[in-house]
Write a protein that holds these residues in place. Sequence first.
Motif, PDB file in Angstrom:
ATOM      1  N   TRP A  82      -7.602  -2.733  -9.806  1.00 39.98           N
ATOM      2  CA  TRP A  82      -7.020  -3.831  -9.365  1.00 39.98           C
ATOM      3  C   TRP A  82      -5.752  -4.067  -9.123  1.00 39.98           C
TER       4      TRP A  82
ATOM      5  N   ARG B  95      -2.841  -0.270  -3.036  1.00 38.16           N
ATOM      6  CA  ARG B  95      -3.906   0.434  -2.337  1.00 38.16           C
ATOM      7  C   ARG B  95      -3.347   1.694  -1.806  1.00 38.16           C
TER       8      ARG B  95
ATOM      9  N   PRO C 117       0.891  -1.139   0.082  1.00 42.66           N
ATOM     10  CA  PRO C 117       0.083   0.104   0.032  1.00 42.66           C
ATOM     11  C   PRO C 117       0.888   1.196   0.207  1.00 42.66           C
TER      12      PRO C 117
ATOM     13  N   ARG D 115     -12.962   2.103  -5.843  1.00 42.29           N
ATOM     14  CA  ARG D 115     -11.681   0.867  -5.323  1.00 42.29           C
ATOM     15  C   ARG D 115     -10.575   1.506  -4.912  1.00 42.29           C
ATOM     16  N   ARG D 116      -9.902   2.711  -5.363  1.00 47.02           N
ATOM     17  CA  ARG D 116      -8.625   3.160  -4.804  1.00 47.02           C
ATOM     18  C   ARG D 116      -8.602   4.627  -4.408  1.00 47.02           C
TER      19      ARG D 116
END
Lengths: 378, 538
Positions: free
Chosen positions: A359, A363, A15, A56-57
């Motif tokens: 994806w 992250r 991350p 998602r991000r």
Amino acid sequence: MTITGPVALGSQSLPRWIHPGAWWLWALALALAASRTTNPLLLILIVTVAGIVVYRRRPNAPWARSFSFFLALGAVIIVIRVVAQAILGASFGTVLVVDLPSVQLPTFMAGLTLGGPVYLESLLGALYDGMRLATIIACVGAANSLASPTRLLKSVPAALYEVGVAVVVAVSFVPRLVEHVVSTRHTRKLRGRTTRGVRAIAGSAVPVLHGALESSVVLAAAMDSRGYGRRAPVSTMSRRTTSAAVLIGLVCVVIGSYGLLSPGMPAIVAIAFILLGLFGSAAGLWWASKSRTRTVYRPDPWWLPEWLLAASAIGVVVAFIYVGNMFPALLVTSTMPPAIPALPMLCVIALVCAATPGWFTPRPPLHSSTPVVVEVRT
Amino acid sequence: MIHFDDVTFTYAEKSEPTIRRLTLEIPEGELALVVGQTGSGKTTLLRAINGLVPHFTGGTLQGRITIDGRDTATYPPRELADLVGVVPQDPMSSFVTDMVEDELAYGMECLGLAPAVMRRRVEEILDLMGIADLRDRPITTLSGGQRQRVAIGAVLTSHPKVLVLDEPTSALDPGAAEEVLAALQRLVHDLGVTVVMAEHRLERVVQYADRVILVPGGNAPITWGDPAVMMLSTPMAPPVVHLGRLAGWSPLPLSVRDARRSASGLRSLLIGQQPHLRSVRSAPVPVAEIDSLVVRYGQRVALREVSITVDAGTITALMGRNGAGKSSLLNALVGLVPHAAGSVTFHAAAAQDHPSRNVLATVGLVPQEPGDLLEAITVAEECRHADRDAGCAAGTTRALLALLAPEITDTTHPRDLSEGQRLLLALTIMLAARPPLLLLDEPTRGLDYPTKHRLAAILRDLADAGHAVVLATHDVELVAEVADRVIVLADGEVVADGSTTDIVTSSPMFAPQVAKVLAPGPFLTVDQVRTAISEESA
């Protein structure tokens, strides 16, 4: 004996913050694609792709919640565009939707019609047009949520740093001004004065402007005493040369872009102009950066995920330009007569690729502490 | 380290110099404390050290100021940034970035340090200032004490040899002030940093100082010397020094600990004595009743069902750490923040015969940022406006201002006043209206001791005339001097409510110096002790 994990991922996929430039590049590529098409299916697909990646991000930060605001803004724009077309626009077509009572306008406003028959073809055109603008706004909103503009400033080349700071200070000036307006209204109330009317505005203008100006001066003094504006000794001659190189380069880029978009200039000449301009500005900026002593704390790295992100962005742009040049009908959905929008496979594939950053990118890091206003004392 | 060589400085539009023929040397590793009246030129002296005066402010500087051999005439502030770190009066307005970690790195980025060095120093300073848990927090979410520590940390990352601080603890509660001072102590002792600090709250800092520089203002020369010697004669002295002078202790104590060791005789003299307290009416007449008041900002609850009755003729102090809900309570009383639940009732009897027909007839508030209250272009005009707003006789406000701050002239622009003087002007505007309920939010920030005494006297007169006063403050000495009742707020709830003597003597955090020295005796101020001694000897 060595123990290895299932896949050797390396530190690149831990991350971390993705380079903000990569996110902005990706979002602007989507916006560029949206600007080339009025195909509603493709526009919806672009917004969906942006939404998936944002969902998602996006990091857990105040600025990251702005995407829904931009979506709402887009929706308002579509509604305004369609309603304005229905009431104000001259309507053409064959399929009558509704016949509004029409108002005769005086002759000096002859270009405008108010009311009258509304045809499906005109409405569809307005709808697609509004959708295109809304999609572009949604793309900017996605960039804003994924990487805050102040983070982007960290990656600005050293030569443009002063300009960047000016922008950031200007941006923070507005909330300060609003703060001063609120507190001045409050204090007028405290002195038993009215907070409405011309007198109130005139009376509070002085302290508001004073206050905002004063806080800017305080900030300037603080920046000065912390070393803002230090530079290595540079001769006037070399400073002028670098400025000239950057300026001429940018002019070349502008000419080239214009040539690329308008049919008058051969594509090869336009591209040559752009490349020459980019090279000139880059050289100027690089040279100017050498005279700066400034360094950057924890710069965001540009690693493989950033390259892949940039590649997916370029893929979208190339796909839309290619399809747009070869099969314009696929991107510009006909409204006269209304046609069922096509779904060019190349664009769809490129957009699906542009959704994969949701994806494959690492992250964003979790905040170690959530903001609380309680002070811990030992 | 710091040399002033025959320095005279005059601001562009002033005829009189602010600094006159100053020759001063501050050696390396010293903690110098700059003391002086409100608006006497302390800030000017501090800003001259890194060249903001005159490079940024304009004006004429004669003589030479050299910092570690660099002359400020040839080095502008940015070229001194690696040598002198400056923490201004209001840290919030001087933050450049929006995250704590970026703010710490900002100065080093400007100096062009290598990324590896920057990374290491940020980690060191986070630990040194005790702010490691705040590293990825937006600065706007920090409390006052945290902001002050971030501001100090942000200049320390450049490893300056000189640190200049302008009233670093004035906006802080006692606990947060102790944190900041402990951090400064560590810098002086462990790193040998030279610290120059201006401060009015001498009770917090004077025992740490190696030297006191007295800036008297007016035309008097700047003097300096050993703290114990300087404290012998100046009116700018903390209560413990006044107590020492009263009792004739030698050497003069500067800290509570020193004073306590000399005080055994005084303590035994005062056994069985009770201080004279201001008499409060036996049948209380409520001015305002607050009933289960709730104030919330979004998810954050600032006040939770607070119920307080304020009586006429009393002075109530609201205490509690930064962010405890003191300002929210005051703002809710004047209707600046909406009530989520509960009610505030004003008993209008007092307002009936009030001359003004507006909010001032029931309640007046001096806000935390007094500058917003001022909108005229001269002090005189501001005073005339205030007379009109309050409906009182022309000249009332000006006369009151002359009493509180004789040095302020009619033609000055309110924005040119010092922080403390601006506060005095705002105070005067509200005092002139004589509202039945007067609210003061941090009324002593930037005020010197003599001015604080004058303010205390005016507040007592108001209360004697039947007005109710509520003040939110961190200043325990002011509370000991004027308040009849203390309410302690924490996290939006009332955690203690009682007479000043009961509340402040029971808490080490809120106890004034005299109470600490004479504990367990019930004395809070030097004046009380003086009266008791004269009665004893009579």
